[in-house]
Write an enzyme that holds these catalytic residues in place. Structure first.
Site, PDB file in Angstrom:
ATOM      1  CG  ASP A 354      -2.624   1.227   0.631  1.00 60.17           C
ATOM      2  OD1 ASP A 354      -2.176   1.814   0.869  1.00 60.17           O
ATOM      3  OD2 ASP A 354      -3.738  -0.018   0.537  1.00 60.17           O
ATOM      4  CG  HIS A 377      -0.837   1.226  -3.629  1.00 61.58           C
ATOM      5  ND1 HIS A 377      -2.230   1.367  -2.776  1.00 61.58           N
ATOM      6  CD2 HIS A 377      -0.226   0.274  -3.600  1.00 61.58           C
ATOM      7  CE1 HIS A 377      -2.814  -0.417  -3.781  1.00 61.58           C
ATOM      8  NE2 HIS A 377      -1.184  -0.423  -3.953  1.00 61.58           N
TER       9      HIS A 377
END
Ligand SMILES: *[C@@H]1O[C@H](CO)[C@@H](O)[C@H](O)[C@H]1NC(C)=O
Ligand SMILES: *[C@@H]1O[C@H](CO)[C@@H](O)[C@H](O)[C@H]1NC(C)=O
Ligand SMILES: *[C@@H]1O[C@H](CO)[C@@H](O)[C@H](O)[C@H]1NC(C)=O
Length: 546
Positions: A354, A377
């Site tokens: 993430d 991310h």
């Protein structure tokens, strides 16, 4: 604000200088930042010096362990500097940073203890508390939680004590809290060994928000070469929890990360044994309500959820750490900040599933530099305004950062219906390589399957992007701002983003209700910013003043 501007100004100059000046420059930038952040780090005698020494070795380590070398060499050379003439920096008001080969570690505690292998001495006089002297087995199977708590209870009573987790052993710990508030200050948690989390559902009962917690402490340090391993794979396949994918309307979702997330959700339903794990996935290491927190040297890996979280902390220094978990492990943010101020994060390798760093509401004066991010991310502010809440984030600088194979590069995401603001944020000198969408502002972010249209929004203003270069695989720039609260004072300079060779289905730059300007020409041309201010410019900062 002036200081911030002068920082930007000096930074542009810095871009043109070579590595030899680097130590000097880092000190220089540090001083500017320190002035900006108040005397926050003045107490630590020149922490930059230490970090400088470790930087290259950490970077090398990271390249070999986390990032597969790509066959094609994307042009990640230092950016063409806007001003080619190197100019000697201003005279320094402090002693010159003569590089010492061995800077003294800032260990405040005298450690009159013999080597760990010597027969255990009486600890009555010692300031070092070895968990093995309190019964920790370190066999990787026995739960050593009680022994750790006993060692902590002893260390807690002594100022500047050290709790030692020695190398060469693996300590299994069920969820544990190292709690102040009645502990003496300046405790060092010396982590040289490895700590692992239990993988049996039984050990987690009905669920914990975090596995290892440090709470209500003053001047707490975790350092060492040890590893914190959350053994999270047993949790990752659990699809019951929605993975929080980026499902905002327009953002193209053809990228690899998205595909991984979907695969992950499917494969999950199959595995049965997992249904026994509690719904709540724990963060691996969390600091709560503490001041003057340092985390350095260690590796945190395979967390069930976020790896390292700071909530309601002030004066936080994180450097020379590694985070490592697979790119498809759901919600495994690298470092997460919430309600925390005066945070310095640098010289870290962050590889996860993430955000490499995520910055939530209540954060201000955050400085992040020299980070390797990927997979992951990217570095994100938000999602802000969840559940119609008021969110405030200000004074964030992210610079000298490399992103490889990430979903986004630098991103601000807010949810419809929120209020408050995100302002005075700078992203500079960011090198991206095969990043799906390097630059993102999304005021329609949705972390559920569907979010309803609402008029109010967290105001986004004063966002500077300077020197963002490299390759993308989907779309170079995506600005989706709110109809009722458009983004304002968006500034772009020296943006050079080229499609990665093998990319198809590319999209051009996108702006919606985005006000600001390009200070230089950009690659590709970004001509969708609107000039001036919207008639319905939100009262951005006011909404966050107390
Ligand atoms: C942000 O920085 C400015 C100076 O650059 C300072 O005046 C302001 O108080 C800071 N905001 C917060 C919330 O600390
Ligand atoms: C032990 O600690 C006491 C009190 O801190 C000190 O006075 C004493 O000299 C110490 N003894 C040794 C052997 O270090
Ligand atoms: C929200 O508004 C957009 C644009 O007007 C529209 O396309 C979309 O369908 C709406 N979504 C919902 C959930 O009402």
């Amino acid at each position: 604000m002036n200081l911030f501007i002068s920082f930007v100004h000096h930074f542009t100059k810095m871009m043109s200088m070579d590595l030899k000046n680097c130590a000097f420059l880092i000190l220089f930038a540090f001083l500017i930042l320190c002035a900006d952040f108040g005397a926050c780090y003045a107490r630590n005698s020149m922490p930059w010096r230490q970090s400088r020494i470790h930087l290259s070795s950490v970077m090398d380590k990271g390249h070999s362990s986390h990032h597969n070398h790509k066959k094609h060499n994307t042009p990640l050379a230092p950016a063409p500097a806007p001003k080619p003439k190197p100019k000697p920096p201003a005279p320094m008001p402090v002693p010159a940073p003569a590089p010492k080969p061995k800077p003294k570690p800032p260990a405040p505690a005298p450690m009159p203890v013999p080597a760990p292998l010597a027969p255990a001495p009486s600890h009555k006089n010692s300031t070092t508390f070895n968990v093995q002297d309190y019964g920790a087995k370190g066999d990787g199977q026995t739960d050593d939680m009680k022994a750790f708590l006993a060692a902590w209870a002893a260390a807690c009573k002594v100022e500047a004590s050290t709790i030692l987790v020695p190398s060469g052993s693996i300590f299994l710990l069920s969820p544990i809290s190292f709690a102040g508030p009645n502990c003496k200050p300046k405790i060092i948690f010396q982590l040289d060994g490895k700590i692992i989390a239990p993988t049996s559902a039984k050990a987690w009962g009905s669920g914990f928000l975090q596995w290892i917690e440090f709470t209500k402490l003053t001047e707490i340090t975790i350092k060492g070469e040890g590893i914190i391993d959350g053994q999270g794979s047993v949790w990752w396949k659990d699809a019951a929890v929605y993975a929080g994918t980026d499902t905002s309307q327009n953002i193209p979702s053809t990228g690899q990360n998205r595909a991984n997330e979907l695969n992950n959700m499917v494969s999950t339903q199959i595995s049965a044994e997992l249904s026994k794990m509690p719904k709540t996935k724990p963060t691996a290491l969390r600091f709560y309500g503490s001041t003057d927190v340092t985390v350095t040297g260690i590796t945190i890996q395979n967390s069930p959820k976020m790896h390292l979280k700071f909530d309601s902390c002030t004066n936080v220094h994180v450097f020379d750490i590694s985070v490592s978990s697979p790119g498809d492990s759901p919600n495994t943010d690298g470092i997460h900040l919430q309600n925390s101020q005066n945070v310095l994060i640098h010289s870290c390798n962050l590889a996860c599933g993430d955000d490499c760093v995520s910055i939530q509401t209540g954060c201000s004066n955050i400085y992040i530099h020299d980070i390797n991010c990927g997979p992951g991310h990217g570095i994100s502010i938000g999602g802000l305004g969840n559940g119609n809440t008021r969110a405030c984030v200000s004074n964030v600088t992210v610079r000298n950062t490399v992103m490889r194979n990430t979903m986004t590069g630098v991103r601000i995401k807010t949810l419809q219906g929120g209020s408050g603001s995100a302002n005075n944020i700078m992203f500079s000198n960011i090198q991206v390589s095969e990043v799906e969408t390097p630059i993102v502002i999304d005021q329609y972010y949705c972390d559920k399957e569907k979010c309803k249209n609402q008029t109010s929004a967290v105001a986004v203003s004063g966002i500077t992007y300077a020197n963002i270069q490299g390759t993308y695989t989907v779309q170079p720039v995506y600005f989706a701002c709110s109809d009722n609260s458009p983004c304002t004072e968006i500034s772009l300079a020296t943006i050079q983003l080229k499609p990665h060779q093998t990319s198809h289905h590319l999209y051009g730059p996108f702006c919606w209700k985005t006000y600001g300007e390009s200070k230089t020409s950009t690659v590709p041309p970004i001509d969708c910013l609107q000039k001036g201010n919207p008639s319905n410019a939100p009262s951005k900062i006011a909404s966050c003043q107390v």
